[in-house]
Design an enzyme around this catalytic site. Structure first.
Site, PDB file in Angstrom:
ATOM      1  N   LYS A  81       0.885  -1.523   0.304  1.00 37.51           N
ATOM      2  CA  LYS A  81      -0.251   0.263  -0.370  1.00 37.51           C
ATOM      3  C   LYS A  81       0.587   1.058  -0.240  1.00 37.51           C
ATOM      4  CE  LYS A  81      -3.576   2.916   2.797  1.00 37.51           C
ATOM      5  NZ  LYS A  81      -4.045   3.174   4.233  1.00 37.51           N
TER       6      LYS A  81
ATOM      7  N   LYS B 166     -11.529  27.181 -19.826  1.00 37.06           N
ATOM      8  CA  LYS B 166     -12.571  26.549 -21.498  1.00 37.06           C
ATOM      9  C   LYS B 166     -11.112  27.384 -23.111  1.00 37.06           C
ATOM     10  CE  LYS B 166     -17.068  25.916 -19.908  1.00 37.06           C
ATOM     11  NZ  LYS B 166     -18.122  26.551 -20.042  1.00 37.06           N
TER      12      LYS B 166
END
Length: 495
Positions: A136, A282
């Site tokens: 982990k 954008k």
């Protein structure tokens, strides 16, 4: 599979949550002994346990709460192994002092709350050398590229590996873990009780992202922006994928401006086939496009990207969604399809959405006036579309037939704000607010009180999402479902 972390101060609360989770479908639980107040009674926690468990007792330096001595902590871990728990979590520096015994599997872990180290492969090899059944690695993502490095490590590992990047930038690594071959990922019992930065709840992982359905063939879509935590797009698109039987998942990707270019390069390796684009990217994404649709030459902003054969294709669904929403409202108001010729439209804002809507309105014949809180951006938008502009403070000097708010003013949690004073609204006006959370903003409440025709941001959001869904999948979107999911997410309408 999802391992749900349970961290409660009392034994009875931990036992009750464990049983509840299993009833909800959880298959594996992590019992955080370091959260127990007072002496830990392992036998009580493990008796008649309803599912396999991971026993963890984390030190403070590793992000835990255990304040006893190190000898006491390691004794708890040894006792858990003696009791025959299914998994025990051992940090790499103590793994060599706690031997294997019985059927208990060893999770050898390392946590880094500052960064995702450059030498991940070397760290992974060191953990594997400690007789690991599972490795982990939980590190902090300081840039989106950390997710790809971690997930590629998981995929390449010969030892089953759970690789997680913490923080909101790292959230995608938690959701995509199974796609890259991790034996399980981690979630928390409740979204308000996260145990690590960027952690999602079991309910979010199952009901929004449908984690257990994600496999190596799952196609990845998402929304890229900064910030992105407020976005409801994942709820809407994932519900649509589920309804239509599409093996896909839609994720939130928080990408700071300076990391956008690298993220777009990484996208295909993450399995990404399409992206929604929101603030502040954008306009910036245009530099990375291989091809764009016709409307974008006028809008100069993209809200949809498709990754096709090494190319990035840009689209803009905002303008069509906005005009469709506006036309529907005008048709209902006039009882017939209404033209926009000789109509004056005042657009508040100068961002990507404002560009798209101003472009669409101008093409429909309206006279467009832009008022932005940043004068330079407003002027640039007006110049690019050859329309008029007015200073923000002078926006009431315009007498618009159509008012469109493209600013975030009035968005949750600032619901008592409005970008346009009530006393300047007239009954003949059409008022369109692109804010969708809440649906009924103060601006729209004021507009209704003045008998204006209103268009909500929910309509535009759903319509643009439906257009994106079709671009992504080539299927018609389940619009009614998407609208219902969005409205339930933002709460009941309040007029």
């Amino acid at each position: 599979m999802i391992c749900v972390s349970i961290a409660r101060g009392r034994h009875r609360h931990m036992i009750a949550e464990h049983r509840h989770l299993v009833q909800q479908g959880a298959q594996l639980a992590e019992l955080r002994l370091d959260y127990i107040n007072g002496e830990v009674n392992l036998k009580r926690l493990l008796l008649d346990r309803p599912s396999p468990v991971v026993i963890t007792c984390r030190r403070e330096r590793d992000g835990g709460k255990f304040t006893g001595s190190e000898d006491q902590r390691q004794m708890l871990l040894r006792s858990a192994i003696a009791e025959g728990v299914e998994y025990v979590d051992l940090e790499d520096d103590i793994a060599g002092t706690i031997g294997r015994y019985g059927k208990t599997k060893r999770i050898i872990s390392l946590h880094d709350y500052r960064k995702t180290p450059d030498d991940l492969a070397d760290i992974h090899a060191r953990l594997a050398s400690h007789d690991a059944d599972i490795i982990k690695l939980a590190t902090t993502a300081n840039q989106p590229h950390d997710n790809l490095r971690m997930l590629q490590l998981v995929r390449a590992s010969k030892v089953p590996t759970v690789g997680i990047c913490m923080g909101d930038i790292g959230t995608p690594s938690r959701i995509l873990a199974g796609r890259f071959g991790a034996p399980f990922t981690f979630a928390t019992f409740h979204h308000e009780r996260t145990l690590a930065p960027g952690q999602l709840s079991f309910q979010q992982m199952t009901e929004i992202y449908h984690y257990d359905r994600i496999d190596s063939n799952t196609v990845v879509y998402g929304v890229v922006g900064d910030p992105i935590g407020h976005s409801l797009s994942p709820m809407v698109h994932n519900a649509a994928f589920r309804r239509m039987g599409v093996n896909a998942v839609y994720l939130p990707f928080r990408v700071p401006r300076e990391h956008l270019s690298q993220f777009l390069e990484d996208a295909p390796a993450l399995g990404i086939k399409g992206l929604s684009v929101t603030i502040p990217h954008k306009e910036a994404v245009l530099k990375k496009l291989t091809r764009m649709d016709d409307s974008m030459s006028g809008i100069a902003a993209a809200n949809t990207l498709l990754f096709e054969d090494g190319k990035i294709v840009g689209h803009n669904t905002d303008h069509q969604a906005a005009l469709d929403s506006l036309e529907l409202a005008l048709t209902e108001h006039h009882g017939r399809k209404a033209a926009l010729d000789n109509q004056t439209a005042l657009v508040l804002g100068a961002g990507g959405a404002a560009k798209a809507i101003a472009y669409g309105l101008k093409r429909m014949g309206a006279t467009v006036v832009v008022a932005g809180r940043t004068p330079q951006r407003a002027q640039q938008l007006a110049d690019s579309l050859k329309c008029k502009t007015v200073e923000w403070a002078n926006r009431y000097s315009v007498q618009p037939d159509i008012l469109v708010n493209c600013t975030p003013v009035g968005m949750h949690p600032n619901v008592d704000a409005t970008p346009y004073d009530k006393h300047h609204l007239r009954p003949s006006m059409v008022v369109f607010d692109t804010v969708y959370n809440p649906e009924n903003t103060l601006l729209l409440k004021d507009a209704r009180s003045q008998s204006c025709t209103v268009v909500t941001g929910v309509e535009m959001f759903v319509r643009q999402a439906c257009l994106q869904f079709k671009e992504f999948t080539s299927q018609e979107a389940p619009s009614d479902l998407m609208r219902d999911v969005l409205k339930r997410a933002i709460g009941p309408a309040k007029y």
